[in-house]
Design a protein around this motif. Structure first.
Motif, PDB file in Angstrom:
ATOM      1  N   VAL A 172       0.848  -1.196   0.000  1.00  0.00           N
ATOM      2  CA  VAL A 172       0.000   0.000   0.000  1.00  0.00           C
ATOM      3  C   VAL A 172       0.879   1.239   0.000  1.00  0.00           C
ATOM      4  CG1 VAL A 172      -1.672   1.333   1.335  1.00  0.00           C
ATOM      5  CG2 VAL A 172      -1.888  -1.135   1.194  1.00  0.00           C
ATOM      6  N   LYS A 173       0.679   2.064  -0.985  1.00  0.00           N
ATOM      7  CA  LYS A 173       1.387   3.337  -1.083  1.00  0.00           C
ATOM      8  C   LYS A 173       0.345   4.446  -1.198  1.00  0.00           C
ATOM      9  CE  LYS A 173       5.440   1.418  -1.494  1.00  0.00           C
ATOM     10  NZ  LYS A 173       5.900   0.884  -0.281  1.00  0.00           N
ATOM     11  N   LEU A 174       0.195   5.211  -0.154  1.00  0.00           N
ATOM     12  CA  LEU A 174      -0.763   6.304  -0.183  1.00  0.00           C
ATOM     13  C   LEU A 174      -0.086   7.573  -0.658  1.00  0.00           C
ATOM     14  CD1 LEU A 174      -2.761   5.824   3.128  1.00  0.00           C
ATOM     15  CD2 LEU A 174      -3.392   5.152   0.829  1.00  0.00           C
ATOM     16  N   SER A 175      -0.781   8.281  -1.491  1.00  0.00           N
ATOM     17  CA  SER A 175      -0.277   9.573  -1.941  1.00  0.00           C
ATOM     18  C   SER A 175      -1.457  10.528  -2.006  1.00  0.00           C
ATOM     19  CB  SER A 175       0.405   9.454  -3.302  1.00  0.00           C
ATOM     20  OG  SER A 175      -0.516   8.996  -4.260  1.00  0.00           O
ATOM     21  N   GLY A 176      -1.159  11.780  -1.921  1.00  0.00           N
ATOM     22  CA  GLY A 176      -2.210  12.788  -1.946  1.00  0.00           C
ATOM     23  C   GLY A 176      -2.897  12.845  -3.298  1.00  0.00           C
ATOM     24  N   ALA A 177      -4.042  13.496  -3.313  1.00  0.00           N
ATOM     25  CA  ALA A 177      -4.821  13.617  -4.545  1.00  0.00           C
ATOM     26  C   ALA A 177      -4.126  14.558  -5.520  1.00  0.00           C
ATOM     27  CB  ALA A 177      -6.213  14.129  -4.222  1.00  0.00           C
ATOM     28  N   GLU A 178      -4.121  14.155  -6.765  1.00  0.00           N
ATOM     29  CA  GLU A 178      -3.542  14.993  -7.815  1.00  0.00           C
ATOM     30  C   GLU A 178      -4.461  16.173  -8.077  1.00  0.00           C
ATOM     31  OE1 GLU A 178      -0.834  15.010  -9.875  1.00  0.00           O
ATOM     32  OE2 GLU A 178       0.054  13.445  -8.656  1.00  0.00           O
ATOM     33  N   PRO A 179      -3.893  17.326  -8.354  1.00  0.00           N
ATOM     34  CA  PRO A 179      -4.746  18.454  -8.739  1.00  0.00           C
ATOM     35  C   PRO A 179      -5.375  18.186 -10.106  1.00  0.00           C
ATOM     36  CG  PRO A 179      -2.430  19.056  -8.874  1.00  0.00           C
ATOM     37  CD  PRO A 179      -2.488  17.676  -8.297  1.00  0.00           C
ATOM     38  N   PRO A 180      -6.500  18.806 -10.389  1.00  0.00           N
ATOM     39  CA  PRO A 180      -7.119  18.606 -11.702  1.00  0.00           C
ATOM     40  C   PRO A 180      -6.162  19.019 -12.817  1.00  0.00           C
ATOM     41  CG  PRO A 180      -8.556  19.841 -10.236  1.00  0.00           C
ATOM     42  CD  PRO A 180      -7.252  19.703  -9.539  1.00  0.00           C
ATOM     43  N   SER A 181      -6.328  18.393 -13.959  1.00  0.00           N
ATOM     44  CA  SER A 181      -5.404  18.631 -15.067  1.00  0.00           C
ATOM     45  C   SER A 181      -5.404  20.092 -15.518  1.00  0.00           C
ATOM     46  CB  SER A 181      -5.746  17.711 -16.235  1.00  0.00           C
ATOM     47  OG  SER A 181      -7.082  17.937 -16.646  1.00  0.00           O
ATOM     48  N   TRP A 182      -6.523  20.753 -15.416  1.00  0.00           N
ATOM     49  CA  TRP A 182      -6.577  22.143 -15.860  1.00  0.00           C
ATOM     50  C   TRP A 182      -5.802  23.073 -14.932  1.00  0.00           C
ATOM     51  CZ3 TRP A 182      -8.826  25.690 -12.600  1.00  0.00           C
ATOM     52  CH2 TRP A 182      -9.665  25.193 -11.602  1.00  0.00           C
ATOM     53  N   MET A 183      -5.529  22.624 -13.678  1.00  0.00           N
ATOM     54  CA  MET A 183      -4.768  23.456 -12.743  1.00  0.00           C
ATOM     55  C   MET A 183      -3.265  23.241 -12.861  1.00  0.00           C
ATOM     56  SD  MET A 183      -6.942  23.386  -9.224  1.00  0.00           S
ATOM     57  CE  MET A 183      -5.967  24.634  -8.431  1.00  0.00           C
ATOM     58  N   LYS A 184      -2.850  22.099 -13.395  1.00  0.00           N
ATOM     59  CA  LYS A 184      -1.419  21.784 -13.463  1.00  0.00           C
ATOM     60  C   LYS A 184      -0.651  22.794 -14.305  1.00  0.00           C
ATOM     61  CE  LYS A 184      -1.953  16.875 -12.675  1.00  0.00           C
ATOM     62  NZ  LYS A 184      -1.804  15.531 -13.221  1.00  0.00           N
ATOM     63  N   GLY A 185      -1.311  23.413 -15.234  1.00  0.00           N
ATOM     64  CA  GLY A 185      -0.649  24.395 -16.086  1.00  0.00           C
ATOM     65  C   GLY A 185      -0.370  25.717 -15.395  1.00  0.00           C
ATOM     66  N   TRP A 186      -0.804  25.884 -14.175  1.00  0.00           N
ATOM     67  CA  TRP A 186      -0.612  27.148 -13.458  1.00  0.00           C
ATOM     68  C   TRP A 186       0.785  27.308 -12.886  1.00  0.00           C
ATOM     69  CZ3 TRP A 186      -5.694  28.122 -10.305  1.00  0.00           C
ATOM     70  CH2 TRP A 186      -6.741  28.335 -11.200  1.00  0.00           C
TER      71      TRP A 186
ATOM     72  N   PRO B 247      -1.879  16.880   0.406  1.00  0.00           N
ATOM     73  CA  PRO B 247      -1.295  15.935   1.364  1.00  0.00           C
ATOM     74  C   PRO B 247      -2.324  14.883   1.783  1.00  0.00           C
ATOM     75  CG  PRO B 247      -1.784  18.013   2.434  1.00  0.00           C
ATOM     76  CD  PRO B 247      -2.046  18.205   0.973  1.00  0.00           C
ATOM     77  N   VAL B 248      -1.807  13.745   2.226  1.00  0.00           N
ATOM     78  CA  VAL B 248      -2.672  12.673   2.706  1.00  0.00           C
ATOM     79  C   VAL B 248      -3.166  13.053   4.090  1.00  0.00           C
ATOM     80  CG1 VAL B 248      -2.776  10.239   3.286  1.00  0.00           C
ATOM     81  CG2 VAL B 248      -1.368  10.985   1.388  1.00  0.00           C
ATOM     82  N   ARG B 249      -4.451  12.957   4.275  1.00  0.00           N
ATOM     83  CA  ARG B 249      -5.043  13.291   5.580  1.00  0.00           C
ATOM     84  C   ARG B 249      -5.808  12.075   6.082  1.00  0.00           C
ATOM     85  NH1 ARG B 249      -6.306  18.238   2.532  1.00  0.00           N
ATOM     86  NH2 ARG B 249      -4.858  19.816   3.266  1.00  0.00           N
ATOM     87  N   ILE B 250      -5.093  11.199   6.749  1.00  0.00           N
ATOM     88  CA  ILE B 250      -5.721  10.011   7.307  1.00  0.00           C
ATOM     89  C   ILE B 250      -5.291   9.870   8.756  1.00  0.00           C
ATOM     90  CG2 ILE B 250      -5.969   8.766   5.132  1.00  0.00           C
ATOM     91  CD1 ILE B 250      -3.415   7.253   5.823  1.00  0.00           C
ATOM     92  N   ALA B 251      -6.064   9.123   9.501  1.00  0.00           N
ATOM     93  CA  ALA B 251      -5.788   8.962  10.922  1.00  0.00           C
ATOM     94  C   ALA B 251      -4.822   7.823  11.207  1.00  0.00           C
ATOM     95  CB  ALA B 251      -7.092   8.726  11.680  1.00  0.00           C
ATOM     96  N   ILE B 252      -4.686   6.883  10.282  1.00  0.00           N
ATOM     97  CA  ILE B 252      -3.797   5.748  10.508  1.00  0.00           C
ATOM     98  C   ILE B 252      -2.765   5.674   9.394  1.00  0.00           C
ATOM     99  CG2 ILE B 252      -5.472   4.384  11.796  1.00  0.00           C
ATOM    100  CD1 ILE B 252      -6.018   2.824   9.228  1.00  0.00           C
ATOM    101  N   ASP B 253      -1.645   5.079   9.691  1.00  0.00           N
ATOM    102  CA  ASP B 253      -0.561   4.926   8.728  1.00  0.00           C
ATOM    103  C   ASP B 253      -0.494   3.458   8.304  1.00  0.00           C
ATOM    104  OD1 ASP B 253       1.717   4.992   7.226  1.00  0.00           O
ATOM    105  OD2 ASP B 253       3.046   5.572   8.857  1.00  0.00           O
TER     106      ASP B 253
END
Length: 162
Positions: free
Chosen positions: A61-75, A83-89
């Motif tokens: 299991v490799k958790l990673s944060g959510a990717e920004p929408p593709s239309w924002m990546k060009g900014w 960032p990952v916001r979970i209570a357990i690792d």
């Protein structure tokens, strides 16, 4: 008038409203509750094959944060993954499950497998964040080496007088 209302809706809904048009990623991390349930099962089972499967699952299991929408990546560079916001690792669950599996192996007198699992903890979780678990593994390895029976071999001395 419709354009004004549409523009106002997009502005008020923010990024979350626009990103609804994008589908979920294919490599979504497993739900946290299923990981927690696996960990709870790891704490109770004594089946070695099942324990090894759980260890492999947790380590995969490799958790990673959510990717920004593709239309924002060009900014630019200031748009990053959330960032990952979970209570357990999941890694902490994995190392705890590995230690539990090693305890089960030691209790079943499968000392070679127990030793291998403790050493796995020491190699995979060697950073300062994992010092607690590494300490437990080191202590357990010392207990294993103290409890292993000594092997005495009789080697006759052929040169000694009889």
């Amino acid at each position: 008038m419709r354009w004004t209302i549409s523009l106002l809706m997009v502005l008020l809904s923010g990024c979350h409203g626009v990103s609804l048009f994008e589908g979920p990623g294919e490599n979504e991390p497993p739900p946290i509750m299923s990981l927690w349930e696996r960990y709870q099962h790891c704490r109770t089972t004594t089946d070695s094959l099942e324990l090894f499967r759980m260890i492999e699952h947790f380590e995969g299991v490799k958790l990673s944060g959510a990717e920004p929408p593709s239309w924002m990546k060009g900014w630019g560079d200031h748009v990053t993954r959330q960032p990952v916001r979970i209570a357990i690792d999941p890694q902490a669950l994995g190392v705890a499950c590995t230690l539990r599996a090693a305890e089960v192996m030691a209790a079943a007198e499968r000392l070679t497998e127990a030793r291998a699992l403790y050493e796995r903890v020491l190699t995979r979780y060697s950073g300062p964040a994992w010092a607690y678990y590494a300490g437990l593994a080191k202590e357990a390895l010392l207990r294993l080496s103290d409890s292993s029976p000594a092997t005495v071999a009789y080697i006759p001395d052929r040169l000694a007088p009889h």
